[in-house]
Enzyme design. Structure first.
Site, PDB file in Angstrom:
ATOM      1  N   HIS A 160      12.580  -2.782   2.732  1.00  0.00           N
ATOM      2  CA  HIS A 160      12.016  -1.469   3.055  1.00  0.00           C
ATOM      3  C   HIS A 160      12.959  -0.393   2.567  1.00  0.00           C
ATOM      4  O   HIS A 160      14.184  -0.514   2.756  1.00  0.00           O
ATOM      5  CB  HIS A 160      11.788  -1.320   4.565  1.00  0.00           C
TER       6      HIS A 160
ATOM      7  N   ARG B  26      12.845   4.529  12.839  1.00  0.00           N
ATOM      8  CA  ARG B  26      11.656   5.378  12.740  1.00  0.00           C
ATOM      9  C   ARG B  26      10.761   5.179  13.972  1.00  0.00           C
ATOM     10  O   ARG B  26      11.219   4.783  15.021  1.00  0.00           O
ATOM     11  CB  ARG B  26      10.937   5.077  11.421  1.00  0.00           C
TER      12      ARG B  26
ATOM     13  N   ALA C 169       2.939  -0.635   4.998  1.00  0.00           N
ATOM     14  CA  ALA C 169       2.447  -0.616   6.385  1.00  0.00           C
ATOM     15  C   ALA C 169       1.854  -1.964   6.823  1.00  0.00           C
ATOM     16  O   ALA C 169       1.775  -2.237   8.026  1.00  0.00           O
ATOM     17  CB  ALA C 169       1.417   0.496   6.560  1.00  0.00           C
TER      18      ALA C 169
ATOM     19  N   PRO D 299       0.787  -1.228   0.000  1.00  0.00           N
ATOM     20  CA  PRO D 299       0.000   0.000   0.000  1.00  0.00           C
ATOM     21  C   PRO D 299       0.822   1.283   0.000  1.00  0.00           C
ATOM     22  O   PRO D 299       1.819   1.390   0.706  1.00  0.00           O
ATOM     23  CB  PRO D 299      -0.827  -0.107   1.292  1.00  0.00           C
ATOM     24  N   ASN D 300       0.376   2.197  -0.819  1.00  0.00           N
ATOM     25  CA  ASN D 300       0.896   3.561  -0.950  1.00  0.00           C
ATOM     26  C   ASN D 300       2.226   3.645  -1.688  1.00  0.00           C
ATOM     27  O   ASN D 300       2.701   4.745  -1.966  1.00  0.00           O
ATOM     28  CB  ASN D 300       1.005   4.255   0.429  1.00  0.00           C
TER      29      ASN D 300
ATOM     30  N   ASN E 166       7.969  -5.731  -0.424  1.00  0.00           N
ATOM     31  CA  ASN E 166       7.834  -4.560   0.431  1.00  0.00           C
ATOM     32  C   ASN E 166       6.348  -4.436   0.725  1.00  0.00           C
ATOM     33  O   ASN E 166       5.574  -3.944  -0.105  1.00  0.00           O
ATOM     34  CB  ASN E 166       8.358  -3.292  -0.251  1.00  0.00           C
TER      35      ASN E 166
ATOM     36  N   TYR F 226      11.391   8.835   1.471  1.00  0.00           N
ATOM     37  CA  TYR F 226      11.399   7.719   0.516  1.00  0.00           C
ATOM     38  C   TYR F 226      12.181   7.996  -0.767  1.00  0.00           C
ATOM     39  O   TYR F 226      12.244   7.140  -1.647  1.00  0.00           O
ATOM     40  CB  TYR F 226       9.957   7.321   0.166  1.00  0.00           C
TER      41      TYR F 226
ATOM     42  N   GLU G  50      12.385  -9.578   2.492  1.00  0.00           N
ATOM     43  CA  GLU G  50      11.620  -8.398   2.904  1.00  0.00           C
ATOM     44  C   GLU G  50      12.469  -7.146   2.652  1.00  0.00           C
ATOM     45  O   GLU G  50      13.637  -7.093   3.062  1.00  0.00           O
ATOM     46  CB  GLU G  50      11.303  -8.527   4.403  1.00  0.00           C
TER      47      GLU G  50
ATOM     48  N   ARG H 152       5.688  12.149  -3.239  1.00  0.00           N
ATOM     49  CA  ARG H 152       5.517  12.809  -1.931  1.00  0.00           C
ATOM     50  C   ARG H 152       6.562  12.284  -0.957  1.00  0.00           C
ATOM     51  O   ARG H 152       7.137  11.223  -1.175  1.00  0.00           O
ATOM     52  CB  ARG H 152       4.122  12.531  -1.350  1.00  0.00           C
TER      53      ARG H 152
HETATM   54  O1  CA2 Z   1      10.300   2.014   4.078  1.00  0.00           O
HETATM   55  C1  CA2 Z   1       9.461   1.328   3.493  1.00  0.00           C
HETATM   56  O2  CA2 Z   1       9.679   0.833   2.379  1.00  0.00           O
HETATM   57  C2  CA2 Z   1       8.074   1.126   4.091  1.00  0.00           C
HETATM   58  O3  CA2 Z   1       7.657  -0.211   3.793  1.00  0.00           O
HETATM   59  C3  CA2 Z   1       7.165   2.126   3.426  1.00  0.00           C
HETATM   60  C4  CA2 Z   1       5.755   2.149   4.011  1.00  0.00           C
HETATM   61  C5  CA2 Z   1       5.798   2.280   5.524  1.00  0.00           C
HETATM   62  O4  CA2 Z   1       4.490   2.193   6.055  1.00  0.00           O
HETATM   63  C6  CA2 Z   1       6.669   1.225   6.156  1.00  0.00           C
HETATM   64  O5  CA2 Z   1       6.710   1.445   7.544  1.00  0.00           O
HETATM   65  C7  CA2 Z   1       8.076   1.305   5.603  1.00  0.00           C
HETATM   66  C8  CA2 Z   1       4.963   3.322   3.479  1.00  0.00           C
HETATM   67  C9  CA2 Z   1       4.923   3.406   1.993  1.00  0.00           C
HETATM   68  C10 CA2 Z   1       4.335   4.740   1.648  1.00  0.00           C
HETATM   69  O6  CA2 Z   1       5.028   5.219   0.561  1.00  0.00           O
HETATM   70  C11 CA2 Z   1       4.865   6.518   0.253  1.00  0.00           C
HETATM   71  C12 CA2 Z   1       5.691   7.007  -0.707  1.00  0.00           C
HETATM   72  C13 CA2 Z   1       5.602   8.318  -1.074  1.00  0.00           C
HETATM   73  C14 CA2 Z   1       4.655   9.144  -0.496  1.00  0.00           C
HETATM   74  C15 CA2 Z   1       3.819   8.636   0.471  1.00  0.00           C
HETATM   75  C16 CA2 Z   1       3.899   7.333   0.841  1.00  0.00           C
END
Ligand code: CA2
Length: 147
Positions: free
Chosen positions: A100, A107, A77, A10-11, A74, A23, A98, A18
């Protein structure tokens, strides 16, 4: 050629658009293109999928059995919340790495725990998009794919 599923949760479709301070500026398409190209170098046929839906990810993990030799995951969340994803991984008995982008251990405390880690070969966190390349290298070596 050994096939690998690169599964993003997700996301992650928002990558590069963003929160670049967390990221980076690399888009999901950049990541996927890099995975396909680097996989080819390693003798891996990489197939990419991103979904914002837990059930779609679970279906993809089930379908990977018999189709793919391993999974780069990946789970976003869902990493921190989904026992269902963990059960799906355990059920298919495929090697999962896995990944990230961010260092989840540096974090917020709620990101420190992963439901995926106990059923994964290992975890790569904090190296941005390079983590996917490292994960493919691990799987190529694990699966004995000639590069
Ligand atoms: O660090 C990672 O790859 C995460 O899996 C990314 C997830 C986060 O919930 C994990 O704790 C760590 C979030 C992905 C959201 O990605 C975005 C990218 C750009 C803008 C907003 C969200």
């Amino acid at each position: 050629m050994t096939s690998i599923l690169v599964l993003n949760g997700p996301n992650l479709n928002l990558l590069g658009t963003r929160q670049p301070e967390v990221y980076g500026r690399t888009t999901l398409k950049d990541v996927e293109d890099m995975c396909v190209a680097r996989g080819k170098d390693m003798g891996l046929d990489v197939v990419c999928l991103q979904s914002n839906h837990e059930g779609v990810m679970i279906d993809a993990i089930h379908a990977a059995k018999g189709t793919h030799g391993g999974i780069v995951l990946n789970a976003g969340a869902y990493t921190h919340t989904s026992v269902a994803l963990r059960d799906a991984i355990a059920s298919v008995e495929l090697p999962v790495v896995e990944v990230h982008l961010s260092n989840i251990h540096a974090r917020e405390p709620f990101r420190h725990h992963s439901h995926i880690a106990p059923v994964a070969l290992g975890q790569i966190a904090g190296f941005g998009a390079q983590g996917y390349d490292l994960a493919l290298q691990v799987l190529a070596e694990h699966l004995g794919t000639p590069s």
